[in-house]
Design a protein around this motif. Structure first.
Motif, PDB file in Angstrom:
ATOM      1  N   TYR A 184      -4.030   0.456  -2.416  1.00 53.98           N
ATOM      2  CA  TYR A 184      -3.567  -0.916  -2.181  1.00 53.98           C
ATOM      3  C   TYR A 184      -3.283  -1.579  -3.520  1.00 53.98           C
ATOM      4  O   TYR A 184      -4.121  -1.568  -4.422  1.00 53.98           O
TER       5      TYR A 184
ATOM      6  N   ARG B 262       0.839  -1.193   0.000  1.00 57.07           N
ATOM      7  CA  ARG B 262       0.000   0.000   0.000  1.00 57.07           C
ATOM      8  C   ARG B 262       0.876   1.246   0.000  1.00 57.07           C
ATOM      9  O   ARG B 262       2.032   1.209   0.429  1.00 57.07           O
TER      10      ARG B 262
ATOM     11  N   MET C 295      -9.693  -7.031   5.598  1.00 52.74           N
ATOM     12  CA  MET C 295      -9.179  -6.001   6.508  1.00 52.74           C
ATOM     13  C   MET C 295     -10.213  -5.719   7.589  1.00 52.74           C
ATOM     14  O   MET C 295     -11.327  -5.301   7.284  1.00 52.74           O
TER      15      MET C 295
ATOM     16  N   ASP D  20      -5.115   5.314   9.623  1.00 51.76           N
ATOM     17  CA  ASP D  20      -3.762   5.109   9.091  1.00 51.76           C
ATOM     18  C   ASP D  20      -3.707   4.057   7.994  1.00 51.76           C
ATOM     19  O   ASP D  20      -2.689   3.930   7.309  1.00 51.76           O
ATOM     20  N   ASP D  21      -4.781   3.294   7.823  1.00 55.72           N
ATOM     21  CA  ASP D  21      -4.827   2.293   6.751  1.00 55.72           C
ATOM     22  C   ASP D  21      -5.215   2.912   5.409  1.00 55.72           C
ATOM     23  O   ASP D  21      -5.205   2.219   4.390  1.00 55.72           O
TER      24      ASP D  21
ATOM     25  N   LEU E 271     -10.375  -1.494  10.846  1.00 55.62           N
ATOM     26  CA  LEU E 271      -9.640  -0.515  10.048  1.00 55.62           C
ATOM     27  C   LEU E 271      -9.412   0.784  10.817  1.00 55.62           C
ATOM     28  O   LEU E 271     -10.256   1.215  11.614  1.00 55.62           O
ATOM     29  N   LYS E 272      -8.256   1.364  10.543  1.00 56.06           N
ATOM     30  CA  LYS E 272      -7.865   2.617  11.171  1.00 56.06           C
ATOM     31  C   LYS E 272      -7.655   3.673  10.091  1.00 56.06           C
ATOM     32  O   LYS E 272      -7.433   3.346   8.926  1.00 56.06           O
TER      33      LYS E 272
ATOM     34  N   VAL F 286       2.227  -4.948   3.085  1.00 56.99           N
ATOM     35  CA  VAL F 286       1.051  -5.313   3.879  1.00 56.99           C
ATOM     36  C   VAL F 286       1.086  -6.795   4.234  1.00 56.99           C
ATOM     37  O   VAL F 286       0.955  -7.171   5.392  1.00 56.99           O
TER      38      VAL F 286
ATOM     39  N   SER G  18       2.255  -3.459  11.044  1.00 52.98           N
ATOM     40  CA  SER G  18       1.150  -2.528  11.273  1.00 52.98           C
ATOM     41  C   SER G  18      -0.221  -3.153  11.025  1.00 52.98           C
ATOM     42  O   SER G  18      -1.237  -2.591  11.445  1.00 52.98           O
ATOM     43  N   VAL G  19      -0.268  -4.307  10.365  1.00 59.18           N
ATOM     44  CA  VAL G  19      -1.558  -4.928  10.054  1.00 59.18           C
ATOM     45  C   VAL G  19      -1.712  -6.305  10.675  1.00 59.18           C
ATOM     46  O   VAL G  19      -2.798  -6.900  10.605  1.00 59.18           O
TER      47      VAL G  19
ATOM     48  N   ARG H  67      -4.953  -8.002  12.215  1.00 61.25           N
ATOM     49  CA  ARG H  67      -6.165  -7.329  11.711  1.00 61.25           C
ATOM     50  C   ARG H  67      -6.475  -7.722  10.266  1.00 61.25           C
ATOM     51  O   ARG H  67      -7.636  -7.773   9.872  1.00 61.25           O
ATOM     52  N   PHE H  68      -5.442  -7.964   9.484  1.00 55.36           N
ATOM     53  CA  PHE H  68      -5.609  -8.275   8.060  1.00 55.36           C
ATOM     54  C   PHE H  68      -5.300  -9.749   7.818  1.00 55.36           C
ATOM     55  O   PHE H  68      -4.419 -10.324   8.470  1.00 55.36           O
TER      56      PHE H  68
END
Length: 125
Positions: free
Chosen positions: A94, A38, A83, A89-90, A86-87, A48, A63-64, A67-68
């Protein structure tokens, strides 16, 4: 050669979930490591996650992680990125990519040869 097309991006709120997909034509996905990168405006392309064809394992960026989730269906030449949580910052474009990097280069964008056009994911507060 493989041609890649991403889909499923959009605008969501923080805490939501979204699944984006990558569909390929040409050579089978089973011949490649498949990955998602990303890139946010003004920032470098960030790893990612990847699904490695050598050891059939998945790898995630810090960072993921948790969550991902990456999944692939070689019979359909598709790659998905689920995903969750989600934040803001995401938020980024992609990109789906295919290549044959050695394990030590799996997280390096320049080690991949084939790229999709990208799909925008925007996470709002």
């Amino acid at each position: 050669q493989v041609q890649l097309v991403e889909s499923g991006g959009g605008l969501v709120q923080a805490g939501d979930s979204l699944r984006i997909s990558c569909t390929g034509s040409g050579r089978s996905f089973s011949d490649y490591a498949m990955a998602w990168f990303r890139q946010a405006p003004g920032q470098e392309r960030e790893f990612v996650g990847a699904s490695n064809y050598r050891d059939v394992r998945t790898y995630y960026g810090d960072s993921v992680k948790g969550r991902f989730t990456i999944s692939r269906d070689n019979s359909k030449n598709t790659l998905h990125l689920q995903m969750n949580s989600l934040k803001t910052d995401d938020t980024a474009v992609y990109y789906c990519t295919a290549g044959r990097p050695v394990l030590s280069a799996l997280r390096t964008w320049s080690a991949y040869r084939h790229w999709g056009q990208g799909t925008q994911v925007t996470v709002s507060t």
